[in-house]
Design an enzyme around this catalytic site. Structure first.
Site: not given
Ligand code: IPM
Ligand code: MN
Length: 354
Positions: A142, A189, A221, A245, A249
């Site tokens: 990032y 990884k 993975d 990240d 999710d």
């Molecule tokens: C999160 C979001 C952010 C990230 C984006 C919006 C930059 O997806 O907080 O996970 O990738 O960190």
């Molecule tokens: Mn995210």
């Protein structure tokens, strides 16, 4: 206690879900005799529109003068579909994380007994799931060197980590593991990436300082796969920024809706609390977004920034009550059931805090 809280509603459904968290926090303040000073500030697309920059200096000033930051969401489709946009809302979030020194993102995944059937996974696979990701938040790909070459036909992003960046994140992981089941999983990884090998080497060297913690090393993975197979086999997981990240999710929907999971970003003095979900542009202004992730983020704020555990516990209790009573937004309603509005859920929660 006097609590100074910067309020960054942001974009999309951010303002709507933040409103509900404010109602809940104000009710908590009244019950427990706290005085909250809300310090609203602009961020994201809303800030770009008004001052041309997604994390303006004035907003940073407000954040560093606060004890904690409560954050809604950031992002707008008009930027997503324009890869050439020079200023993007997400840059604001990254700048804020960096400038506030928020290097550790705490993202729990837990299940609610009343929602077990809502999970996309089978009940027996998720029962008892209670895990926490510690995602490194201010390093890695990032923030690495990136760019284009060969007349724009080649692009690169670089993942760089220093030993000390890994150590400070891993230290939080070991400490958290000590307060829980003393199991830590380092996700990397290392069979391919040099930065992952540094992660593994660094974490291995720290094991002797925490002899009671049992550390497992797993490839990202494989973790992606095991998270949907046996989520309840994990406890504390540490990982780098991009892996975290993606995996968080994935983990966030295990509980039944992405609208449920809170998060905290910590590091230096100020903590930032935000729902894991994004700005959900399709729902903006419709009063249908689930406010519970933001409300639960406020619970984390009371606990982690202010050490107010009774307050946090009461918020969690009324959230459980709303779920058990079916006072929920449409993402949690069975076909034919009655959905409440975002604001109705907020009102319900606030009135239950007495
Ligand atoms: C999160 C979001 C952010 C990230 C984006 C919006 C930059 O997806 O907080 O996970 O990738 O960190
Ligand atoms: Mn995210």
């Amino acid at each position: 206690m006097k609590l100074k809280i910067a309020l960054l509603a942001g974009d999309g459904i951010g303002p709507e879900v933040i409103d509900q968290a404010v109602k809940v926090c104000d009710a908590i303040a009244q019950k427990f005799n706290h005085e909250i000073e809300w310090m609203p500030a602009l961020t994201g697309a809303a800030a770009i529109d008004s001052v041309g920059e997604p994390y303006p200096d004035e907003t940073h000033e407000i954040c560093i003068n606060a004890d904690a930051v409560l954050f809604g969401a950031i992002g707008h489709p008009r930027f997503d579909n324009d890869p050439s946009a020079k200023v993007r809302p997400e840059q604001g979030l990254l700048k804020m994380r960096k400038k506030l020194g928020l290097f550790a993102n705490v993202r729990p995944t837990f299940t609610f007994p009343s929602l077990i059937e809502k999970s996309p996974l089978k009940k027996e696979r998720i029962e008892g799931t209670d895990l926490v990701f510690l995602r490194e938040l201010t390093g890695g790909i990032y923030f690495g060197e990136r760019g284009r070459k060969d007349d724009g036909n080649t692009a690169f992003d670089t993942c760089t980590y220093t030993r000390s960046e890994i150590q400070r994140l891993a230290k939080k992981g070991f400490e958290l593991a000590m307060t829980r089941s003393k199991k830590l999983c380092c996700v990397d990884k290392a069979n391919v990436l040099e930065s992952s090998r540094l992660w593994r080497e660094t974490v291995q060297a720290m094991e002797k300082d925490y002899p009671e913690v049992e550390v497992a090393y797993e490839f990202v993975d494989a973790v992606a796969m095991r998270l949907v197979q046996w989520p309840n086999s994990y406890d504390v997981l540490i990982t780098e920024n991009l892996f975290g990240d993606i995996l968080t999710d994935e983990a966030s929907v295990i509980s039944g809706s992405m609208g449920l999971m809170p998060s905290a970003s910590v590091g230096a003095e100020i903590g930032l609390y935000e729902p894991i979900h994004g700005s959900f542009p399709q729902a903006t202004g419709k009063d249908i977004a689930n406010p519970l992730a933001t409300v639960l983020s406020a619970a984390m704020m009371f606990e982690m920034s202010f050490g107010l555990h009774e307050e946090g516990g009461l918020i969690r209790k009324v959230v459980d009550q709303s779920l058990a009573e079916g006072v929920v937004t449409e993402d949690l309603v069975e076909a034919g059931g009655k959905a409440c509005k975002t604001s109705e859920v907020g009102d319900y929660l606030a009135t239950k805090i007495v």
